[in-house]
Write an enzyme that holds these catalytic residues in place. Structure first.
Site, short mmCIF file in Angstrom:
data_model
loop_
_atom_site.label_atom_id
_atom_site.label_comp_id
_atom_site.label_asym_id
_atom_site.label_seq_id
_atom_site.Cartn_x
_atom_site.Cartn_y
_atom_site.Cartn_z
N SER A 44 0.81 -1.48 -0.29
CA SER A 44 -0.33 -0.05 0.27
C SER A 44 1.14 1.51 0.04
O SER A 44 1.71 0.91 0.65
CB SER A 44 -1.07 0.39 0.89
OG SER A 44 -1.77 -0.78 0.88
N1 SAH Z 1 -1.10 -4.47 4.03
C1 SAH Z 1 -0.20 -5.01 2.74
C2 SAH Z 1 -1.84 -4.64 2.02
C3 SAH Z 1 -1.06 -5.61 0.80
S1 SAH Z 1 -2.48 -5.15 -0.15
C4 SAH Z 1 0.57 -4.17 2.32
O1 SAH Z 1 0.83 -3.01 3.03
O2 SAH Z 1 1.66 -4.61 1.71
C5 SAH Z 1 -4.33 -6.81 0.07
C6 SAH Z 1 -3.39 -7.96 0.73
O3 SAH Z 1 -5.07 -8.22 0.86
C7 SAH Z 1 -3.04 -8.56 -0.88
O4 SAH Z 1 -1.87 -9.41 -0.41
C8 SAH Z 1 -4.31 -10.01 -0.70
O5 SAH Z 1 -3.87 -11.10 -1.43
C9 SAH Z 1 -4.82 -9.76 0.12
N2 SAH Z 1 -6.53 -10.76 0.60
C10 SAH Z 1 -6.82 -9.85 -0.26
N3 SAH Z 1 -8.18 -10.64 0.00
C11 SAH Z 1 -8.17 -11.17 1.15
C12 SAH Z 1 -8.27 -11.84 1.90
N4 SAH Z 1 -10.08 -12.72 1.51
N5 SAH Z 1 -8.17 -12.76 3.04
C13 SAH Z 1 -7.40 -12.02 3.65
N6 SAH Z 1 -6.29 -11.40 3.18
C14 SAH Z 1 -6.59 -10.92 1.50
#
Ligand code: SAH
Length: 213
Positions: A64
């Site tokens: 993010s």
């Molecule tokens: N906080 C992270 C954001 C990553 S993007 C960072 O800063 O790196 C969002 C993340 O949510 C991805 O890794 C994706 O695989 C995960 N994600 C998507 N759907 C999800 C679900 N249903 N349950 C858990 N994680 C999920």
């Protein structure tokens, strides 16, 4: 990969950029200045690590944007010892910020590749959540409920009921809701049945996934 004075300088500049965008929480800014964000990205993108931008990581996901991480962290108003559930571990950068704020963190990732990578990487650089969970964020994590705070870091098409029910009375759920773009939505649990809702502006997240890949 290592951390150098050059990286430290870039982090200080990033914190200044975030302050101009109204991030004023001292502990959040200190965390941004401390965490080596370049280590959370592939080395080919290292130069971009301290720009205020989202970036690709593994499995078609993104780390993010620093502003978004800082905004969610500041809004969450974490107190030391707060039990926090994070949905979407991803690169683990937001997790590291929560740990710098001295939260007890439970973090869920839906994609096995990222779950594996990040659960090995984060402890290596000194960040240890209570638990890395490979699972479905739509269901929360009942085993350790209720939580003081729940933070969702993927765009949710709707507010999952399980997350509302796993919140303590007095607790906060912070979740970006919407399909193409999302409205950052804050729920405060006033009692077992009552929630107060606030909308905190538009953001863009990768979608919260339904199916495990
Ligand atoms: N906080 C992270 C954001 C990553 S993007 C960072 O800063 O790196 C969002 C993340 O949510 C991805 O890794 C994706 O695989 C995960 N994600 C998507 N759907 C999800 C679900 N249903 N349950 C858990 N994680 C999920």
């Amino acid at each position: 990969m290592k951390d150098t004075p050059k990286h430290q300088g870039l982090r200080n500049q990033l914190a200044t950029v975030l302050e101009k965008k109204r991030i004023h929480d001292k502990d959040v800014l200190a965390a941004i200045k401390k965490i080596p964000r370049h280590l959370f990205m592939d080395s080919s993108f290292e130069d971009h690590a301290y720009q205020d931008k989202a970036f690709p990581i593994a499995a078609d996901q993104t780390i993010s944007q620093p502003y978004t991480v800082a905004f969610q962290s500041q809004t969450l108003a974490v107190k030391p010892g707060d039990k926090v559930l994070e949905i979407g571990t991803g690169s683990g950068y937001q997790t590291a910020v929560l740990l710098e704020l001295k939260a007890e963190v439970y973090t869920i990732e839906r994609q096995h590749e990222l779950f594996k990578k990040t659960s090995l990487f984060l402890p290596k650089i000194g960040y240890k959540p209570k638990k890395f969970i490979f699972g479905d964020g739509y269901r929360g994590y009942e085993e350790k409920a209720p939580y003081d705070k729940i933070i969702v870091t993927a765009g949710a098409p709707f507010v999952p009921k399980a997350l509302m029910s796993q919140l303590k009375v007095g607790g906060m759920l912070l979740i970006p809701v919407g399909d193409k773009t999302q409205v950052m939505t804050q729920f405060i649990r006033k009692s077992l049945k009552e929630f107060e809702k606030h909308e905190l502006g538009n953001f863009a997240f990768v979608p919260m996934l339904k199916k495990r890949n």
